[in-house]
Design a protein around this motif. Structure first.
Motif, PDB file in Angstrom:
ATOM      1  N   ASP A 134      79.666  12.184  75.240  1.00 57.65           N
ATOM      2  CA  ASP A 134      79.041  12.779  74.777  1.00 57.65           C
ATOM      3  C   ASP A 134      79.942  14.173  74.281  1.00 57.65           C
ATOM      4  O   ASP A 134      79.553  14.989  74.551  1.00 57.65           O
ATOM      5  CB  ASP A 134      77.391  13.031  74.542  1.00 57.65           C
ATOM      6  N   SER A 135      79.821  14.714  72.326  1.00 57.07           N
ATOM      7  CA  SER A 135      79.994  16.235  72.773  1.00 57.07           C
ATOM      8  C   SER A 135      81.077  16.678  72.985  1.00 57.07           C
ATOM      9  O   SER A 135      81.282  17.845  71.847  1.00 57.07           O
ATOM     10  CB  SER A 135      79.057  16.859  72.793  1.00 57.07           C
ATOM     11  N   SER A 165      81.541   5.034  74.891  1.00 55.73           N
ATOM     12  CA  SER A 165      80.760   6.025  73.954  1.00 55.73           C
ATOM     13  C   SER A 165      81.493   6.446  73.012  1.00 55.73           C
ATOM     14  O   SER A 165      80.609   7.287  71.787  1.00 55.73           O
ATOM     15  CB  SER A 165      79.647   6.242  75.217  1.00 55.73           C
ATOM     16  N   ARG A 166      82.848   7.115  73.938  1.00 54.86           N
ATOM     17  CA  ARG A 166      83.805   8.190  73.368  1.00 54.86           C
ATOM     18  C   ARG A 166      83.692   7.768  71.426  1.00 54.86           C
ATOM     19  O   ARG A 166      83.694   7.890  70.843  1.00 54.86           O
ATOM     20  CB  ARG A 166      84.729   8.302  74.144  1.00 54.86           C
ATOM     21  N   GLU A 168      82.311   5.278  69.438  1.00 59.02           N
ATOM     22  CA  GLU A 168      80.786   6.139  68.356  1.00 59.02           C
ATOM     23  C   GLU A 168      80.977   7.639  68.222  1.00 59.02           C
ATOM     24  O   GLU A 168      80.335   8.111  67.755  1.00 59.02           O
ATOM     25  CB  GLU A 168      79.770   5.388  69.962  1.00 59.02           C
ATOM     26  N   LEU A 169      81.754   8.056  69.443  1.00 57.59           N
ATOM     27  CA  LEU A 169      80.895   9.857  68.976  1.00 57.59           C
ATOM     28  C   LEU A 169      82.494   9.891  67.915  1.00 57.59           C
ATOM     29  O   LEU A 169      82.263  10.670  67.083  1.00 57.59           O
ATOM     30  CB  LEU A 169      81.213  10.532  70.233  1.00 57.59           C
ATOM     31  N   LYS A 172      80.948   9.332  64.788  1.00 56.32           N
ATOM     32  CA  LYS A 172      79.614  10.129  64.006  1.00 56.32           C
ATOM     33  C   LYS A 172      79.981  11.523  63.938  1.00 56.32           C
ATOM     34  O   LYS A 172      79.558  11.310  62.888  1.00 56.32           O
ATOM     35  CB  LYS A 172      79.154   9.959  65.260  1.00 56.32           C
ATOM     36  N   THR A 173      81.112  11.679  64.486  1.00 52.77           N
ATOM     37  CA  THR A 173      81.492  12.695  64.373  1.00 52.77           C
ATOM     38  C   THR A 173      82.920  13.448  63.243  1.00 52.77           C
ATOM     39  O   THR A 173      83.366  13.908  62.918  1.00 52.77           O
ATOM     40  CB  THR A 173      82.165  13.960  65.685  1.00 52.77           C
TER      41      THR A 173
END
Length: 220
Positions: A134-135, A165-166, A168-169, A172-173
């Motif tokens: 995340d982030s 997960s990366r 999906e990030l 998303k971004t």
């Protein structure tokens, strides 16, 4: 007014090209002079740029300076991250630390040894996947040779889960937060290590830039 075409290192000013007031017109030979000097500062006086590696360097430079025309020419998507592959000791880690120095105004990413991600998972469990998934922007070093993940008796393909997960990030971004990695493995070995689903996501996450298979080990 700041001139982004000039960088000062150790009291010496280096020119990377010409600044017309709006954008920098980069000069690759000048960039190489700077990178050779910066490499010695970061990694010691034995550091040098090898003639055989210049094609890899050129592609990385085009990516980091966001040269759209040459990125298109080499099939590089500036929205994706970089997967830099090559034999052990060819200089992948050094280059991923070094090349971003030519654009100090761009947000930096953190270099993380892939084994450290697994060690973190083995210590704190699935929170590690959340932390690395995340982030922030990361470059996962030595992807594919990290040890197996195991937490309270349960096995986990940790980096595979982190990459999902990366991905999906990344969606998303709107592709703003990138993931980079270095690896000694080829595409087939990565698929064997992480499975077809992760390999498919990796194609969407990364531009593959590869050293030649016979590139020598510079650490010897």
């Amino acid at each position: 007014m700041d001139n982004p075409s000039r960088i000062i290192e150790g009291g010496v000013e280096y020119s990377l090209g010409k600044f017309d007031g709006k954008c920098v017109h980069y000069n690759f030979p000048k960039i190489l002079i700077y990178l050779n000097a910066k490499g010695k500062i970061l990694f010691g006086n034995k550091f040098k740029i090898y003639e055989k590696d210049k094609k890899v360097l050129l592609k990385l430079c085009y990516y980091f300076i966001k040269d759209k025309e040459n990125c298109k020419r080499y099939g590089i998507d500036p929205h994706k991250g970089i997967l830099l592959s090559g034999p052990v000791g060819c200089g992948k880690t050094s280059l991923m630390k070094l090349i971003p120095c030519i654009v100090p105004s761009q947000p930096a990413y953190e270099m993380i040894p892939s084994r450290n991600v697994t060690f973190s998972f083995n210590h704190i469990g699935y929170k590690a996947i959340e932390d690395y998934g995340d982030s922030k922007s990361f470059c996962f070093d030595d992807l594919g040779v990290e040890p197996a993940g195991r937490f309270y008796g349960k096995d986990c393909n940790v980096l595979g889960e982190v990459l999902l997960s990366r991905y999906e990030l990344y969606l998303k971004t709107k592709r703003k937060i990138k993931t980079h990695a270095t690896t000694n493995l080829n595409a087939e070995e990565l698929e064997e290590r992480y499975g077809n689903r992760v390999r498919s996501r990796m194609r969407e996450l990364f531009n593959l830039i590869a050293f030649e298979k016979n590139t020598k080990d510079k650490r010897k």
